[in-house]
Design a protein around this motif. Structure first.
Motif, mmCIF file in Angstrom:
data_model
loop_
_atom_site.group_PDB
_atom_site.id
_atom_site.type_symbol
_atom_site.label_atom_id
_atom_site.label_comp_id
_atom_site.label_asym_id
_atom_site.label_seq_id
_atom_site.Cartn_x
_atom_site.Cartn_y
_atom_site.Cartn_z
ATOM 1 N N PHE A 129 -38.528 -4.278 78.151
ATOM 2 C CA PHE A 129 -38.217 -5.519 77.279
ATOM 3 C C PHE A 129 -36.967 -5.602 76.866
ATOM 4 O O PHE A 129 -36.426 -6.836 77.264
ATOM 5 C CB PHE A 129 -39.463 -5.522 76.061
ATOM 6 N N LEU A 130 -36.152 -4.573 76.415
ATOM 7 C CA LEU A 130 -34.951 -4.642 76.031
ATOM 8 C C LEU A 130 -34.079 -5.144 77.009
ATOM 9 O O LEU A 130 -33.015 -5.896 77.018
ATOM 10 C CB LEU A 130 -34.270 -3.278 75.467
ATOM 11 N N THR A 131 -34.170 -4.600 78.169
ATOM 12 C CA THR A 131 -33.313 -4.900 79.374
ATOM 13 C C THR A 131 -33.563 -6.169 79.836
ATOM 14 O O THR A 131 -32.752 -6.959 80.132
ATOM 15 C CB THR A 131 -33.827 -3.721 80.598
ATOM 16 N N GLY A 132 -34.733 -6.521 79.779
ATOM 17 C CA GLY A 132 -34.978 -7.952 80.098
ATOM 18 C C GLY A 132 -34.414 -8.913 79.078
ATOM 19 O O GLY A 132 -33.939 -10.234 79.447
ATOM 20 N N PHE A 133 -34.502 -8.653 77.953
ATOM 21 C CA PHE A 133 -33.843 -9.433 76.682
ATOM 22 C C PHE A 133 -32.248 -9.577 77.138
ATOM 23 O O PHE A 133 -31.980 -10.788 76.871
ATOM 24 C CB PHE A 133 -34.129 -8.494 75.410
ATOM 25 N N GLY A 134 -31.678 -8.636 77.523
ATOM 26 C CA GLY A 134 -30.234 -9.033 78.061
ATOM 27 C C GLY A 134 -30.040 -9.704 79.022
ATOM 28 O O GLY A 134 -29.169 -10.644 79.052
ATOM 29 N N ILE A 135 -30.812 -9.381 80.153
ATOM 30 C CA ILE A 135 -30.666 -10.310 81.417
ATOM 31 C C ILE A 135 -31.071 -11.843 81.149
ATOM 32 O O ILE A 135 -30.180 -12.573 81.670
ATOM 33 C CB ILE A 135 -31.497 -9.590 82.454
ATOM 34 N N GLY A 136 -32.008 -12.006 80.412
ATOM 35 C CA GLY A 136 -32.203 -13.653 80.158
ATOM 36 C C GLY A 136 -30.915 -14.166 79.372
ATOM 37 O O GLY A 136 -30.830 -15.327 79.843
#
Length: 505
Positions: A129-136
Motif C-alpha cells: 500500500f505504501l509503495t503504491g501511495f508513493g507511485i500514485g
C-alpha cells in the motif's frame, strides 16, 4: 482569508520561451530525471507478478497464498496509488512540482525497502500500500512537470515514450526475477527480497538526477513568483544555447496572468465538471479502459502461464519480458504520429484496434488454440497498440485542462479509472483464474476489450486537437486575463490556422 489569494497581474512570455527551445542535453536531463519513475513502476509491478508464485511457496519466509498476492496485495498497491495520486496531486498544484516529485519518490523508496524486509503477510500488505501511495503521487507530480517543461512541438511523442518506459522496467523486472528466483544462486527466502532491494538502488540513482530538475516556471509565474520563473528560464536558455550552439531568438507571444498563491478545490472541481465536461468524460473513459485491461489482466499473467500452460514459475519472466518489449515498442514507434497525424485519430485508433485484437485473443484462448508461446505473441501484438493508447491517456488529461488544475486532474482520472479497473479487477480476475476454466478467464479478457473499444469510440467524438499547441492555447489558465486570447471550446477547436509540422526531437 480566501483560499485563492490574488497577488498581482503580470504579462509573461515564459511559456512561449519554453515552447520554442530546440531539443537539447537539458531536455534529456528532464526526461531521465523525471521519466524514469515509470521504469520503477514497471519494475515494481512486474517483480510482484513474477516472484509472487515463489513468495507463495513454502520456505519463502512469508505465509501467504498466490491468490493473496495477485488479489489482495495487488488491490492494496492500486488502492495506495489511487489515494496517493489524490493526496499528492492536490499538494502538487498547491506547493509546486519539484517539492512533490522529490517527496513522492522518497515515499516509494521507503515502501519498496520495507517490502524487502517483510516479516509477515500484514507487513507485506502494508508495504505494498505504501509503495503504491508513493507511485500514485509520482504520476501527478511528474506528468505535470514534464508537460510544462517539454516544447509543444514534441510533447506528444516525448510524453508517450516516457509513459511507455514503464515496460522497460517490466522487461528488467521480468529478467531480474529469473535470476533472483534461481535457487542455485539465492535461497528461496532471499532472492525475492533482493529483487526489491535492487529497485531501491535504482530509485536512489533517479533521486540524484532529479535534484537538478528545476521547478516548473509555468507554476511559478502563476503563483506570484515571476522573478524565479524568469531566472530559471534564463538559466535553461543559457544551457540550451551552450549545448546546441544555437542563438535563441526572442519571442513576442505573451499571456496576462492574475497571479494567485492558491486555487481552491471547489474551483478545480467546477473546471472539470462545468467548463470542460466533454474532456472530463474523455479522460474518465480512457483511464477506465486502459486500467481495467492492464491492472485486471497483467497482475495475474504469470499465474495464467503456470496454471493453463504448465510453465515453471521460475521461467515466466522470459515470456513476460517479450510482452513488455512489445508494450514499449508501441509508444516508441508510434509516439511521433501523435504530433503529426494528430491526437484524435491516434488515440481512438489505438484503443479500438487493441480492443478488437484482444477479443480475438480471448476467442482463441477459449478454444484452446494457443500455446504459451502463441499466447505471448498475441498479447505482445495486442499490447503494442494498447500501451500506446494507455500512454496517451496520461498525455490527454495532463494537457487538456488549465495549468492550475493539471496535477489534480491527472490524479483524479488516474484514481477513478484505476479504482474501477485496478482495485476490483485483480480481485475478480484472481478468482476467474483460480477457476481453472478457460471460459472464465476469457470473460476477463473480453471485458477489458469491450471497455477499450468503448473508450476509443468516446475519443472519436471528444478528443482535443492538442498536437503542437501550447498548453495555454489548449486550455487557457483560470487566472488568465480576457485579453490573453479566446479560450478553446470543449470540443478542442480553436481560432486561427493549423499548426506547422513538428521539428524532430
Amino acid at each position: 482569508m480566501s483560499s485563492s489569494v490574488q497577488t498581482g497581474t503580470i504579462k509573461t512570455d515564459v511559456a512561449a520561451r519554453l515552447d520554442r527551445l530546440p531539443w537539447s542535453r537539458w531536455h534529456w536531463m528532464v526526461v531521465i530525471g523525471l521519466g524514469t519513475v515509470w521504469i520503477l513502476d514497471g519494475l515494481e509491478v512486474t517483480l510482484v507478478g513474477n516472484v509472487g508464485g515463489r513468495i507463495a511457496e513454502k520456505g519463502s519466509g512469508l505465509d501467504i497464498s498466490a491468490a493473496e498476492i495477485t488479489g489482495l496485495a495487488a488491490s492494496l498497491y492500486v488502492a495506495g496509488a489511487c489515494l496517493g495520486a489524490l493526496f499528492f496531486g492536490r499538494l502538487t498544484d498547491k506547493y509546486g512540482r519539484k517539492k512533490l516529485f522529490i517527496i513522492t519518490l522518497l515515499v516509494y523508496l521507503a515502501g519498496t525497502a520495507l517490502t524487502a524486509i517483510s516479516m509477515n503477510p500484514l507487513w507485506f500488505f502494508a508495504c505494498r500500500f505504501l509503495t503504491g501511495f508513493g507511485i500514485g503521487g509520482e504520476y501527478a507530480a511528474i506528468n505535470s512537470a514534464i508537460d510544462e517543461l517539454i516544447p509543444s512541438r514534441v510533447r506528444g511523442r516525448v510524453d508517450l515514450i516516457i509513459n511507455g518506459s514503464f515496460w522497460l522496467g517490466a522487461v528488467g523486472g521480468a529478467l531480474l526475477s529469473i535470476v533472483m528466483l534461481n535457487e542455485s544462486l539465492f535461497a528461496g527466502n532471499v532472492g525475492w527480497r533482493l529483487s526489491f532491494a535492487l529497485g531501491v538502488l535504482l530509485g536512489f540513482v533517479v533521486l540524484l538526477v532529479r535534484r537538478h530538475v528545476p521547478e516548473s516556471p509555468r507554476w511559478l509565474f502563476i503563483h506570484g513568483r515571476e522573478d524565479e520563473a524568469n531566472a530559471i528560464v534564463d538559466d535553461i536558455e543559457r544551457q540550451v544555447e551552450a549545448s546546441t550552439g544555437t542563438k535563441l531568438e526572442p519571442v513576442d507571444e505573451t499571456i496576462t496572468i492574475r497571479q494567485r498563491t492558491d486555487i481552491g478545490f471547489g474551483e478545480i472541481a467546477r473546471t472539470l465538471v462545468k467548463r470542460y465536461p466533454k474532456r472530463t468524460v474523455l479522460g474518465f473513459s480512457l483511464f477506465v479502459g486502459q486500467a481495467f485491461l492492464y491492472n485486471a489482466i497483467t497482475f495475474g499473467y504469470a499465474t495464467i502461464l503456470i496454471q493453463f500452460f504448465d510453465v515453471d514459475s521460475g521461467q515466466t519472466g522470459y515470456y513476460y519480458a517479450a510482452i513488455a518489449l512489445g508494450n514499449f515498442l508501441g509508444p516508441l514507434l508510434m509516439g511521433g504520429l501523435f504530433d503529426s497525424v494528430g491526437r484524435r485519430i491516434m488515440i481512438s485508433g489505438t484503443y479500438v484496434v487493441s480492443g478488437v485484437l484482444l477479443l480475438l485473443t480471448a476467442y482463441l484462448f477459449q478454444q484452446d488454440a494457443l500455446s504459451a508461446t502463441t499466447m505471448t505473441l498475441c498479447w505482445a501484438v495486442v499490447l503494442f497498440f494498447a500501451s500506446t493508447g494507455a500512454s496517451s491517456a496520461y498525455l490527454t488529461v495532463s494537457e487538456v485542462f488549465p495549468m492550475e488544475t493539471r496535477a489534480m486532474a491527472i490524479a483524479f482520472f488516474y484514481a477513478i479509472g484505476t479504482a474501477v479497473g485496478g482495485i476490483t479487477g485483480p480481485q475478480v480476475f484472481s478468482r476467474l483464474v483460480e477457476s481453472g476454466e478457460t471460459s472464465q478467464v476469457a470473460i476477463a479478457f473480453t471485458s477489458g476489450a469491450v471497455l477499450m473499444i468503448a473508450a476509443g469510440i468516446v475519443a472519436i467524438f471528444f478528443s482535443v486537437n492538442a498536437e503542437r499547441r501550447s498548453l495555454e492555447d489548449i486550455a487557457k489558465p483560470l487566472t488568465a486575463e480576457d485579453d490573453a486570447g479566446p479560450a478553446p471550446t470543449d470540443t478542442g477547436t480553436r481560432p486561427g490556422s493549423p499548426p506547422t509540422a513538428p521539428a524532430a526531437a
